[in-house]
Design a protein around this motif. Structure first.
Motif, PDB file in Angstrom:
ATOM      1  N   LEU A 104       0.845  -1.188   0.000  1.00  0.00           N
ATOM      2  CA  LEU A 104       0.000   0.000   0.000  1.00  0.00           C
ATOM      3  C   LEU A 104       0.880   1.237   0.000  1.00  0.00           C
ATOM      4  N   SER A 105       0.383   2.288  -0.653  1.00  0.00           N
ATOM      5  CA  SER A 105       1.101   3.559  -0.649  1.00  0.00           C
ATOM      6  C   SER A 105       0.190   4.646  -1.190  1.00  0.00           C
ATOM      7  N   TRP A 106       0.066   5.745  -0.418  1.00  0.00           N
ATOM      8  CA  TRP A 106      -0.621   6.934  -0.922  1.00  0.00           C
ATOM      9  C   TRP A 106      -0.075   8.166  -0.220  1.00  0.00           C
ATOM     10  N   PRO A 107       0.010   9.257  -0.932  1.00  0.00           N
ATOM     11  CA  PRO A 107       0.568  10.481  -0.337  1.00  0.00           C
ATOM     12  C   PRO A 107      -0.394  11.101   0.661  1.00  0.00           C
ATOM     13  N   GLU A 108       0.167  11.679   1.700  1.00  0.00           N
ATOM     14  CA  GLU A 108      -0.629  12.381   2.695  1.00  0.00           C
ATOM     15  C   GLU A 108      -0.687  13.863   2.334  1.00  0.00           C
ATOM     16  N   SER A 109      -1.766  14.498   2.747  1.00  0.00           N
ATOM     17  CA  SER A 109      -1.909  15.922   2.486  1.00  0.00           C
ATOM     18  C   SER A 109      -0.901  16.707   3.324  1.00  0.00           C
ATOM     19  N   GLY A 110      -0.450  17.827   2.823  1.00  0.00           N
ATOM     20  CA  GLY A 110       0.530  18.628   3.540  1.00  0.00           C
ATOM     21  C   GLY A 110       1.924  18.048   3.415  1.00  0.00           C
ATOM     22  N   HIS A 111       2.666  18.092   4.522  1.00  0.00           N
ATOM     23  CA  HIS A 111       4.053  17.620   4.520  1.00  0.00           C
ATOM     24  C   HIS A 111       4.205  16.296   5.277  1.00  0.00           C
ATOM     25  N   GLY A 112       3.106  15.625   5.518  1.00  0.00           N
ATOM     26  CA  GLY A 112       3.176  14.350   6.222  1.00  0.00           C
ATOM     27  C   GLY A 112       3.802  13.265   5.371  1.00  0.00           C
ATOM     28  N   ALA A 113       4.350  12.268   6.046  1.00  0.00           N
ATOM     29  CA  ALA A 113       4.966  11.147   5.328  1.00  0.00           C
ATOM     30  C   ALA A 113       3.884  10.321   4.643  1.00  0.00           C
ATOM     31  N   PRO A 114       4.171   9.784   3.472  1.00  0.00           N
ATOM     32  CA  PRO A 114       3.169   8.960   2.782  1.00  0.00           C
ATOM     33  C   PRO A 114       2.849   7.691   3.572  1.00  0.00           C
ATOM     34  N   ALA A 115       1.611   7.256   3.434  1.00  0.00           N
ATOM     35  CA  ALA A 115       1.183   6.019   4.098  1.00  0.00           C
ATOM     36  C   ALA A 115       1.676   4.836   3.286  1.00  0.00           C
ATOM     37  N   GLU A 116       2.448   3.990   3.918  1.00  0.00           N
ATOM     38  CA  GLU A 116       3.005   2.810   3.245  1.00  0.00           C
ATOM     39  C   GLU A 116       2.923   1.612   4.178  1.00  0.00           C
ATOM     40  N   GLU A 117       2.572   0.479   3.606  1.00  0.00           N
ATOM     41  CA  GLU A 117       2.516  -0.751   4.389  1.00  0.00           C
ATOM     42  C   GLU A 117       2.540  -1.935   3.431  1.00  0.00           C
ATOM     43  N   GLU A 118       3.079  -3.052   3.901  1.00  0.00           N
ATOM     44  CA  GLU A 118       3.139  -4.251   3.072  1.00  0.00           C
ATOM     45  C   GLU A 118       3.040  -5.490   3.958  1.00  0.00           C
ATOM     46  N   ALA A 119       2.650  -6.578   3.321  1.00  0.00           N
ATOM     47  CA  ALA A 119       2.552  -7.873   4.001  1.00  0.00           C
ATOM     48  C   ALA A 119       2.897  -8.956   2.997  1.00  0.00           C
ATOM     49  N   GLU A 120       3.618  -9.981   3.450  1.00  0.00           N
ATOM     50  CA  GLU A 120       4.076 -11.054   2.569  1.00  0.00           C
ATOM     51  C   GLU A 120       3.186 -12.279   2.735  1.00  0.00           C
ATOM     52  N   TYR A 121       2.793 -12.877   1.596  1.00  0.00           N
ATOM     53  CA  TYR A 121       1.954 -14.070   1.595  1.00  0.00           C
ATOM     54  C   TYR A 121       2.681 -15.308   1.074  1.00  0.00           C
ATOM     55  N   LEU A 122       3.759 -15.127   0.289  1.00  0.00           N
ATOM     56  CA  LEU A 122       4.430 -16.257  -0.346  1.00  0.00           C
ATOM     57  C   LEU A 122       5.920 -15.977  -0.423  1.00  0.00           C
ATOM     58  N   ASN A 123       6.747 -16.990  -0.044  1.00  0.00           N
ATOM     59  CA  ASN A 123       8.200 -16.871  -0.157  1.00  0.00           C
ATOM     60  C   ASN A 123       8.796 -18.276  -0.185  1.00  0.00           C
ATOM     61  N   LEU A 124       9.071 -18.757  -1.385  1.00  0.00           N
ATOM     62  CA  LEU A 124       9.651 -20.081  -1.589  1.00  0.00           C
ATOM     63  C   LEU A 124      10.892 -19.947  -2.472  1.00  0.00           C
ATOM     64  N   THR A 125      11.949 -20.734  -2.172  1.00  0.00           N
ATOM     65  CA  THR A 125      13.179 -20.702  -2.961  1.00  0.00           C
ATOM     66  C   THR A 125      13.576 -22.117  -3.358  1.00  0.00           C
ATOM     67  N   HIS A 126      13.934 -22.305  -4.646  1.00  0.00           N
ATOM     68  CA  HIS A 126      14.374 -23.598  -5.169  1.00  0.00           C
ATOM     69  C   HIS A 126      15.685 -23.386  -5.923  1.00  0.00           C
ATOM     70  N   THR A 127      16.648 -24.255  -5.689  1.00  0.00           N
ATOM     71  CA  THR A 127      17.923 -24.220  -6.405  1.00  0.00           C
ATOM     72  C   THR A 127      17.826 -25.134  -7.624  1.00  0.00           C
ATOM     73  N   LEU A 128      17.951 -24.566  -8.806  1.00  0.00           N
ATOM     74  CA  LEU A 128      17.838 -25.336 -10.045  1.00  0.00           C
ATOM     75  C   LEU A 128      19.171 -25.914 -10.503  1.00  0.00           C
ATOM     76  N   LYS A 129      20.272 -25.207 -10.212  1.00  0.00           N
ATOM     77  CA  LYS A 129      21.591 -25.672 -10.643  1.00  0.00           C
ATOM     78  C   LYS A 129      22.648 -25.063  -9.732  1.00  0.00           C
ATOM     79  N   GLY A 130      23.606 -25.912  -9.302  1.00  0.00           N
ATOM     80  CA  GLY A 130      24.684 -25.417  -8.467  1.00  0.00           C
ATOM     81  C   GLY A 130      24.298 -25.379  -7.000  1.00  0.00           C
ATOM     82  N   GLU A 131      25.334 -25.145  -6.164  1.00  0.00           N
ATOM     83  CA  GLU A 131      25.115 -25.064  -4.726  1.00  0.00           C
ATOM     84  C   GLU A 131      25.879 -23.873  -4.187  1.00  0.00           C
TER      85      GLU A 131
END
Length: 403
Positions: free
Chosen positions: A56-83
């Motif tokens: 998420l991200s949207w600018p705030e009015s004035g000089h406030g910091a933009p609203a930002e947030e994130e959440a992770e749903y998937l994170n998988l890693t596979h090695t196809l070649k090499g170690e």
């Protein structure tokens, strides 16, 4: 962009991706990483990573910091070649190389892919080529996730109805009320379906009114206690004008659902909701509106409502005793000897004395009366499932037919 060097082409190909609406929880993903080299290449490892989440991200009015947030749903890693580096380098000659992969998405709930004004839910595959003396080269391939919603679930098969009334005009110059009652047969629908709308409109005002209906989408973004909401109309339909003192009915007026993103109800940062609004345009006054909540699903309606299913199951349950109590073959009636005792039988079937000559009592022992007494306690005829005299009955029926 692949920088100049040994690597000529670097892509990720998903198999069975043509025409597929998206991957769901537990689905098997299959594909290939394609690597084309201009010259010989030595590298540490070729890895494939599947990642996804919400941002998420949207600018705030004035000089406030933009609203930002994130959440992770998937994170998988596979090695196809090499170690790791300790295992040594992998050397590939110039030419085309294919590295197939296959892995299963987790059964945990994955939120449907979505892109909106203030945030998005995205999933992608990242193939990374790790080299000992050069930056990591990587390529991304986005894929769609579809969290299935079955519109045949009981909560989505229940009818939805609303009613409302409004007095047109101010308190001193009120012209009369306008009433609206609307209903849909179920709450869940899929893309492309036509929603039958049932409505009753009564116009007791002095104005000419117009009934309408529309499907609205509401996007809600939440970040750190703040929220943004966007509401937009997707499709609409209108009815006939209703004059003063008249009524009108919609007996299944249809409104088709356009291609839209299914409802997103399981994400804490982004929600996508739908409703069917039935409203009346009143000149010089605010609309009279009722909103019926909708859920846009992915598994279509199978034609069996919850009421029909409950009635069918109740009927089958109530009639199940019949199969247990009815015998397979009809039983014959009981034997006469099992019902009447031998003593009673012998007492009532004793021979009658012959009538004496010249006595008036002999009139009561005529052969007919003796015959009646003789058959009084005789057993009934034997029971047969098959008529022992079918020919006789057929002849009687034929004779009766010619009379």
């Amino acid at each position: 962009m692949i920088p100049p060097g040994p690597v000529k082409a670097f892509t990720v190909l998903l198999l069975e991706d043509e025409g597929r609406p998206g991957y769901a929880d537990g689905d098997l993903m299959r594909g290939q990483v394609m690597l084309e080299l201009n010259s010989e290449l030595s590298f540490l490892a070729l890895r494939l990573q599947a990642r996804g989440g919400v941002q998420l991200s949207w600018p705030e009015s004035g000089h406030g910091a933009p609203a930002e947030e994130e959440a992770e749903y998937l994170n998988l890693t596979h090695t196809l070649k090499g170690e790791d580096a300790e295992e040594g380098l992998v050397t590939l000659l110039a030419g085309k190389h294919e590295f197939p992969f296959s892995f299963q998405l987790p059964h945990a709930s994955l939120v449907t892919s979505y892109t909106g004004r203030y945030g998005s839910i995205q999933y992608y595959l990242r193939a990374a080529l790790e080299q000992p003396s050069a930056p990591v080269q990587s390529v991304l391939r986005e894929f769609q996730v579809l969290s299935h919603i079955d519109v045949n679930s009981p909560p989505l098969l229940t009818p939805v109805s609303r009613c409302k009334e409004k007095t047109v005009g101010c308190s001193f110059f009120a012209s009369g009320p306008v009433s609206l009652s609307a209903k849909i047969e179920r709450k869940g629908y899929c893309n492309g379906e036509a929603i039958p709308i049932y409505a009753e409109i009564e116009n007791c005002s002095s104005r000419l009114i117009v009934p309408k209906a529309a499907i609205f989408q509401t996007q809600t973004y939440r970040s750190n206690g703040k929220s943004k909401t966007i509401r937009q109309m997707l499709s609409n339909v209108r009815g006939n004008h209703i004059a003063s003192g008249s009524t009108d009915s919609w007996n299944g007026k249809t409104l088709k659902i356009p291609p839209v993103t299914p409802s997103i109800l399981d994400c804490g940062l982004i929600r996508v909701e739908y409703c069917l609004a039935v409203y009346i345009h009143i000149p010089g006054s605010k609309k009279l509106m009722v909103e019926l909540p909708l859920v846009i699903g992915t598994i279509p309606f199978n034609g069996i409502t919850s009421r029909n299913a409950s009635v069918a199951s109740h009927f089958s349950m109530d009639m199940s005793w019949l199969a247990l109590t009815l015998p397979d073959v009809p039983e014959a009636p009981p034997n006469y000897a099992d019902v009447v005792s031998e003593e009673e039988f012998s007492r009532h079937t004793s021979p009658y004395p012959q009538p004496s000559d010249g006595t008036p009592d002999g009139e009561f022992h005529c052969p007919m009366f003796a015959l009646m007494q003789e058959f009084r306690f005789q057993p009934p005829p034997l029971y047969f499932e098959i008529d022992p005299h079918p020919c006789g009955i057929n002849e009687q029926q034929q004779t009766a037919s010619f009379i």
